[in-house]
Motif scaffolding. Structure first.
Motif, mmCIF file in Angstrom:
data_model
loop_
_atom_site.group_PDB
_atom_site.id
_atom_site.type_symbol
_atom_site.label_atom_id
_atom_site.label_comp_id
_atom_site.label_asym_id
_atom_site.label_seq_id
_atom_site.Cartn_x
_atom_site.Cartn_y
_atom_site.Cartn_z
ATOM 1 N N PRO A 255 0.833 -1.211 0.000
ATOM 2 C CA PRO A 255 0.000 0.000 0.000
ATOM 3 C C PRO A 255 0.862 1.253 0.000
ATOM 4 O O PRO A 255 1.865 1.350 0.715
ATOM 5 C CB PRO A 255 -0.825 -0.124 1.277
ATOM 6 C CG PRO A 255 -0.767 -1.571 1.641
ATOM 7 C CD PRO A 255 0.555 -2.065 1.147
ATOM 8 N N VAL A 256 0.471 2.196 -0.850
ATOM 9 C CA VAL A 256 1.163 3.472 -0.896
ATOM 10 C C VAL A 256 0.485 4.392 0.120
ATOM 11 O O VAL A 256 -0.713 4.677 0.010
ATOM 12 C CB VAL A 256 1.118 4.072 -2.310
ATOM 13 C CG1 VAL A 256 1.808 5.435 -2.326
ATOM 14 C CG2 VAL A 256 1.756 3.112 -3.310
ATOM 15 N N GLY A 257 1.221 4.826 1.062
ATOM 16 C CA GLY A 257 0.652 5.660 2.126
ATOM 17 C C GLY A 257 1.105 7.109 2.026
ATOM 18 O O GLY A 257 1.950 7.483 1.198
ATOM 19 N N LEU A 258 0.537 7.903 2.864
ATOM 20 C CA LEU A 258 0.903 9.317 2.930
ATOM 21 C C LEU A 258 2.309 9.436 3.505
ATOM 22 O O LEU A 258 2.608 8.889 4.565
ATOM 23 C CB LEU A 258 -0.088 10.059 3.830
ATOM 24 C CG LEU A 258 0.105 11.569 3.936
ATOM 25 C CD1 LEU A 258 -0.291 12.246 2.632
ATOM 26 C CD2 LEU A 258 -0.728 12.123 5.094
ATOM 27 N N PRO A 259 3.232 10.090 2.794
ATOM 28 C CA PRO A 259 4.593 10.232 3.326
ATOM 29 C C PRO A 259 4.596 10.926 4.685
ATOM 30 O O PRO A 259 3.781 11.813 4.971
ATOM 31 C CB PRO A 259 5.299 11.085 2.254
ATOM 32 C CG PRO A 259 4.526 10.855 1.001
ATOM 33 C CD PRO A 259 3.104 10.668 1.449
ATOM 34 N N GLU A 260 5.533 10.499 5.517
ATOM 35 C CA GLU A 260 5.605 11.051 6.874
ATOM 36 C C GLU A 260 5.880 12.551 6.862
ATOM 37 O O GLU A 260 5.512 13.263 7.810
ATOM 38 C CB GLU A 260 6.700 10.330 7.666
ATOM 39 C CG GLU A 260 6.394 8.861 7.939
ATOM 40 C CD GLU A 260 7.478 8.208 8.787
ATOM 41 O OE1 GLU A 260 8.440 8.922 9.158
ATOM 42 O OE2 GLU A 260 7.343 7.006 9.078
ATOM 43 N N GLU A 261 6.524 13.028 5.790
ATOM 44 C CA GLU A 261 6.853 14.451 5.738
ATOM 45 C C GLU A 261 5.603 15.343 5.744
ATOM 46 O O GLU A 261 5.696 16.537 6.074
ATOM 47 C CB GLU A 261 7.690 14.761 4.494
ATOM 48 C CG GLU A 261 9.089 14.193 4.524
ATOM 49 C CD GLU A 261 9.121 12.714 4.126
ATOM 50 O OE1 GLU A 261 10.219 12.153 4.097
ATOM 51 O OE2 GLU A 261 8.037 12.137 3.848
ATOM 52 N N THR B 260 -13.537 16.975 4.563
ATOM 53 C CA THR B 260 -12.561 15.889 4.717
ATOM 54 C C THR B 260 -11.735 15.761 3.439
ATOM 55 O O THR B 260 -12.180 16.149 2.348
ATOM 56 C CB THR B 260 -13.271 14.543 5.005
ATOM 57 O OG1 THR B 260 -14.158 14.242 3.931
ATOM 58 C CG2 THR B 260 -14.047 14.630 6.315
ATOM 59 N N VAL B 261 -10.535 15.165 3.587
ATOM 60 C CA VAL B 261 -9.651 14.964 2.429
ATOM 61 C C VAL B 261 -9.273 13.487 2.335
ATOM 62 O O VAL B 261 -9.054 12.819 3.353
ATOM 63 C CB VAL B 261 -8.386 15.851 2.519
ATOM 64 C CG1 VAL B 261 -8.754 17.322 2.339
ATOM 65 C CG2 VAL B 261 -7.663 15.627 3.824
ATOM 66 N N THR B 262 -9.218 12.998 1.093
ATOM 67 C CA THR B 262 -8.861 11.595 0.789
ATOM 68 C C THR B 262 -7.606 11.585 -0.079
ATOM 69 O O THR B 262 -7.483 12.377 -1.020
ATOM 70 C CB THR B 262 -10.006 10.884 0.044
ATOM 71 O OG1 THR B 262 -11.186 10.937 0.864
ATOM 72 C CG2 THR B 262 -9.654 9.441 -0.244
ATOM 73 N N LEU B 263 -6.671 10.666 0.235
ATOM 74 C CA LEU B 263 -5.423 10.551 -0.534
ATOM 75 C C LEU B 263 -5.725 9.906 -1.890
ATOM 76 O O LEU B 263 -6.206 8.778 -1.955
ATOM 77 C CB LEU B 263 -4.404 9.717 0.247
ATOM 78 C CG LEU B 263 -3.016 9.564 -0.396
ATOM 79 C CD1 LEU B 263 -2.329 10.922 -0.503
ATOM 80 C CD2 LEU B 263 -2.163 8.587 0.423
ATOM 81 N N THR B 264 -5.459 10.620 -2.976
ATOM 82 C CA THR B 264 -5.729 10.110 -4.331
ATOM 83 C C THR B 264 -4.466 9.845 -5.140
ATOM 84 O O THR B 264 -4.497 9.057 -6.096
ATOM 85 C CB THR B 264 -6.601 11.095 -5.112
ATOM 86 O OG1 THR B 264 -5.951 12.373 -5.197
ATOM 87 C CG2 THR B 264 -7.957 11.269 -4.419
ATOM 88 N N ALA B 265 -3.342 10.466 -4.809
ATOM 89 C CA ALA B 265 -2.099 10.235 -5.560
ATOM 90 C C ALA B 265 -0.920 10.665 -4.708
ATOM 91 O O ALA B 265 -1.021 11.588 -3.878
ATOM 92 C CB ALA B 265 -2.104 10.998 -6.882
ATOM 93 N N VAL B 266 0.213 9.962 -4.910
ATOM 94 C CA VAL B 266 1.455 10.286 -4.211
ATOM 95 C C VAL B 266 2.536 10.465 -5.264
ATOM 96 O O VAL B 266 2.824 9.543 -6.040
ATOM 97 C CB VAL B 266 1.848 9.174 -3.212
ATOM 98 C CG1 VAL B 266 3.191 9.501 -2.551
ATOM 99 C CG2 VAL B 266 0.774 8.998 -2.163
ATOM 100 N N GLY B 267 3.130 11.617 -5.347
ATOM 101 C CA GLY B 267 4.215 11.891 -6.285
ATOM 102 C C GLY B 267 5.545 11.903 -5.587
ATOM 103 O O GLY B 267 6.123 12.965 -5.335
ATOM 104 N N GLY B 268 6.034 10.717 -5.239
ATOM 105 C CA GLY B 268 7.291 10.635 -4.513
ATOM 106 C C GLY B 268 7.078 10.998 -3.063
ATOM 107 O O GLY B 268 6.051 10.695 -2.456
#
Length: 242
Positions: free
Chosen positions: A123-129, A179-187
């Motif tokens: 699973p691609v998660g929200l980066p800790e940064e 509310t916000v939902t994670l849809t894409a992670v660019g690095g």
């Protein structure tokens, strides 16, 4: 004891010795020679016939011990009982025949397809940064006016298509919360969030892009379409506050 001899017969006629003619003696000798020669020839013919008869019987019954080939290990005698290896043709397996003796074409074997074992993607998660609370002042660009208000974004852990936090717009006339939902992670330096307004007089849905900047700040970019069909664009610089 001496036997007395009888007196000669005075009346007996004296016998004259038989004389044989010279030609008769020669003829008799020739006949005897011919008979001997004929007997010799007949004896030779009989012997030859007996020998030929024996050879015929011997050939019919198989080779005798006298006709057996010499032993292979006899010195000076080549072994002719076994054909040379090069003269023996290799045995070729008989091909399965088709019609009219033509070999039938071999049917290719179709390999059984192997079903790959499905692997569960990580699973691609929200980066800790991006974790934490971000706050700053936004500028909304409109064709007729420009509004300024405070934007607060709180982000928590989560994976794609999961709710990862909230957003709040504090304006003079009203506040909007969503509310916000994670849809894409660019690095590790950019994420895209889908916004869904839960309360307040704001556009129901929009898209937020957050990009990390040096100094623990992020660029906030919001895009949506208003109810009248016009585009809405909001820009802000947010700082981490918690």
């Amino acid at each position: 004891m001496t036997r007395p001899q009888s007196p000669p017969d005075p009346y007996a006629r004296p016998q004259r010795p038989v004389r044989q003619a010279r030609g008769d003696s020669h003829r008799s000798a020739l006949v005897v020679a011919l008979i001997g020669a004929a007997a010799t020839i007949v004896a030779a013919l009989i012997g030859l016939f007996v020998q030929l008869s024996g050879d015929v019987e011997q050939r019919a019954s198989g080779p005798s011990l006298g006709d057996a080939p010499p032993a292979p290990d006899a010195p000076g005698v080549p072994d002719t009982s076994v054909a040379p290896r090069s003269s023996v043709p290799p045995t070729t397996p008989a091909a399965s025949g088709g019609a009219d003796g033509i070999p039938a074409a071999s049917t290719p074997t179709t390999p059984t397809p192997t079903t790959p074992t499905p692997t569960t993607p990580t699973p691609v998660g929200l980066p800790e940064e991006f974790l934490g609370r971000w706050q700053g002042y936004a500028e909304e660009l409109d064709a007729t006016s420009t509004d300024h208000y405070r934007v607060t974004v709180e982000l928590d852990q989560g994976t794609l298509r999961e709710q990862v936090g909230s957003v709040q717009y504090s304006m003079e006339s009203s506040d909007c919360y969503g509310t916000v939902t994670l849809t894409a992670v660019g690095g590790t330096d950019q994420v895209t969030l889908g916004e869904s307004i839960q309360s307040g007089n704001c556009v129901p849905n929009g898209r937020i892009t957050l990009t990390l900047r040096p100094g623990d700040t992020v660029d906030f970019a919001y895009e949506s379409t208003k109810r009248d069909g016009t585009r809405q664009s909001v820009r802000a610089g947010l700082e981490r506050v918690a």
